[in-house]
Design a protein around this motif. Sequence first.
Motif, PDB file in Angstrom:
ATOM      1  N   LEU A 184     -11.806  -6.177   2.205  1.00  0.00           N
ATOM      2  CA  LEU A 184     -10.600  -6.953   1.973  1.00  0.00           C
ATOM      3  C   LEU A 184      -9.753  -6.313   0.874  1.00  0.00           C
ATOM      4  CD1 LEU A 184      -8.973  -9.466   2.724  1.00  0.00           C
ATOM      5  CD2 LEU A 184     -10.318 -10.757   1.051  1.00  0.00           C
ATOM      6  N   GLY A 185     -10.408  -5.811  -0.181  1.00  0.00           N
ATOM      7  CA  GLY A 185      -9.672  -5.160  -1.253  1.00  0.00           C
ATOM      8  C   GLY A 185      -8.868  -3.968  -0.758  1.00  0.00           C
ATOM      9  N   HIS A 186      -9.469  -3.173   0.111  1.00  0.00           N
ATOM     10  CA  HIS A 186      -8.761  -2.025   0.697  1.00  0.00           C
ATOM     11  C   HIS A 186      -7.512  -2.495   1.437  1.00  0.00           C
ATOM     12  CE1 HIS A 186      -7.917   1.544   3.115  1.00  0.00           C
ATOM     13  NE2 HIS A 186      -7.967   0.767   4.187  1.00  0.00           N
ATOM     14  N   ASP A 187      -7.647  -3.551   2.228  1.00  0.00           N
ATOM     15  CA  ASP A 187      -6.498  -4.041   2.989  1.00  0.00           C
ATOM     16  C   ASP A 187      -5.412  -4.586   2.068  1.00  0.00           C
ATOM     17  OD1 ASP A 187      -7.201  -3.401   5.578  1.00  0.00           O
ATOM     18  OD2 ASP A 187      -6.879  -5.442   6.324  1.00  0.00           O
ATOM     19  N   ILE A 188      -5.799  -5.210   0.975  1.00  0.00           N
ATOM     20  CA  ILE A 188      -4.812  -5.755   0.030  1.00  0.00           C
ATOM     21  C   ILE A 188      -3.956  -4.642  -0.552  1.00  0.00           C
ATOM     22  CG2 ILE A 188      -4.551  -6.831  -2.250  1.00  0.00           C
ATOM     23  CD1 ILE A 188      -6.972  -8.618  -1.499  1.00  0.00           C
ATOM     24  N   ILE A 189      -4.595  -3.560  -1.020  1.00  0.00           N
ATOM     25  CA  ILE A 189      -3.793  -2.515  -1.664  1.00  0.00           C
ATOM     26  C   ILE A 189      -2.996  -1.690  -0.658  1.00  0.00           C
ATOM     27  CG2 ILE A 189      -5.324  -2.417  -3.665  1.00  0.00           C
ATOM     28  CD1 ILE A 189      -6.320   0.311  -2.621  1.00  0.00           C
ATOM     29  N   THR A 190      -3.518  -1.514   0.557  1.00  0.00           N
ATOM     30  CA  THR A 190      -2.744  -0.764   1.547  1.00  0.00           C
ATOM     31  C   THR A 190      -1.558  -1.594   2.048  1.00  0.00           C
ATOM     32  OG1 THR A 190      -4.291  -1.434   3.303  1.00  0.00           O
ATOM     33  CG2 THR A 190      -4.654   0.704   2.275  1.00  0.00           C
ATOM     34  N   ALA A 191      -1.741  -2.899   2.151  1.00  0.00           N
ATOM     35  CA  ALA A 191      -0.611  -3.758   2.523  1.00  0.00           C
ATOM     36  C   ALA A 191       0.461  -3.757   1.444  1.00  0.00           C
ATOM     37  CB  ALA A 191      -1.097  -5.194   2.767  1.00  0.00           C
ATOM     38  N   ALA A 192       0.042  -3.453   0.205  1.00  0.00           N
ATOM     39  CA  ALA A 192       0.981  -3.396  -0.916  1.00  0.00           C
ATOM     40  C   ALA A 192       1.569  -2.011  -1.120  1.00  0.00           C
ATOM     41  CB  ALA A 192       0.279  -3.848  -2.193  1.00  0.00           C
ATOM     42  N   GLY A 193       1.205  -1.052  -0.252  1.00  0.00           N
ATOM     43  CA  GLY A 193       1.841   0.250  -0.305  1.00  0.00           C
ATOM     44  C   GLY A 193       1.084   1.346  -1.015  1.00  0.00           C
ATOM     45  N   PHE A 194      -0.206   1.140  -1.281  1.00  0.00           N
ATOM     46  CA  PHE A 194      -1.028   2.183  -1.891  1.00  0.00           C
ATOM     47  C   PHE A 194      -1.976   2.794  -0.869  1.00  0.00           C
ATOM     48  CE2 PHE A 194      -0.101  -0.186  -5.859  1.00  0.00           C
ATOM     49  CZ  PHE A 194       0.224   0.876  -6.702  1.00  0.00           C
ATOM     50  N   ARG A 195      -2.303   4.069  -1.073  1.00  0.00           N
ATOM     51  CA  ARG A 195      -3.443   4.657  -0.388  1.00  0.00           C
ATOM     52  C   ARG A 195      -4.686   4.409  -1.244  1.00  0.00           C
ATOM     53  NH1 ARG A 195      -2.459  10.606  -0.165  1.00  0.00           N
ATOM     54  NH2 ARG A 195      -0.914  10.236  -1.807  1.00  0.00           N
TER      55      ARG A 195
END
Length: 287
Positions: A184-195
């Motif tokens: 879930l953490g990975h999806d949160i930061i990628t949805a926010a525009g980070f790799r």
Amino acid sequence: MSVFRPISDLARLILLVGSLSVGPLAVQAADLPRVVSMNLCTDQLVLLLAEPEQIVSLSRLATDARSSSLAEQAKAYPQNSGGAEEIFLSAPDILLAGTYSDKTTLAILRGLGLRVEQFPITSALDQIPQQIRQMGEILQQQSKADARAAEVETYLANVAVPDSTAPVAAFYYPNGYSLGANTLGHDIITAAGFRNLTKELGMTGSGTLDLEQLVVQAPDVLIASPRYPGGSRSEEIMFHPAIAHYARDKKLIYSSADWVCGTPITLRAVKDVIRARDAIIHQEKNQ
């Protein structure tokens, strides 16, 4: 054992008195299933969707603000310690649990005839609508669940996948614990525009990121957890001098209770990271 009975009796008395004046509406409320939640994430879905009289008790983590986004709301309800006898004697219609809730406890309660519903750990943002609707079905709150699920779906439909030019973030928790793909953490930061650095290094699920590897890879931002009260050797690595510049340069983002469970509140975590990303970009442009 006596903690739950007076509350249960009071709820029934309120419903009985209400039925004298409002008729069919009270009968409908009385027919809704009463639930016990023994899992932090089912606690929060219940608080978002259930009527108050449906909630018999929540887990002992429900009021922990470090873990639950709805800790204040949870204080209005009894807590359980997850014991089979305690839960059975509170006489719920349904027990809500997680995939990894104690198997022995669940087996005992199933053997005693209690309906048990288990929810998986959320590993992606797009799993949240289905889990909201699943809880809505269980609580007989389908329309409310559909509305909350649709909010998440609408938001996710407008999320763009970050490209190869996007800034890089790395999860760095106590003991070097990190999060890769399928979390879930990975999806949160990628949805926010980070790799996600560890995803690009091949990590799936959770694992450990070596400090030396972190320093060499030099991500743009670190995702960490706030320091807990007291002392902890596991946390010391997060404040090593080699990565102290992230905090000094305001390139350290702290995760919160909003990151723990898959609920509509998780979108608040995405928006927080977007604001942090925009602030960092603005800061770099003005240097």
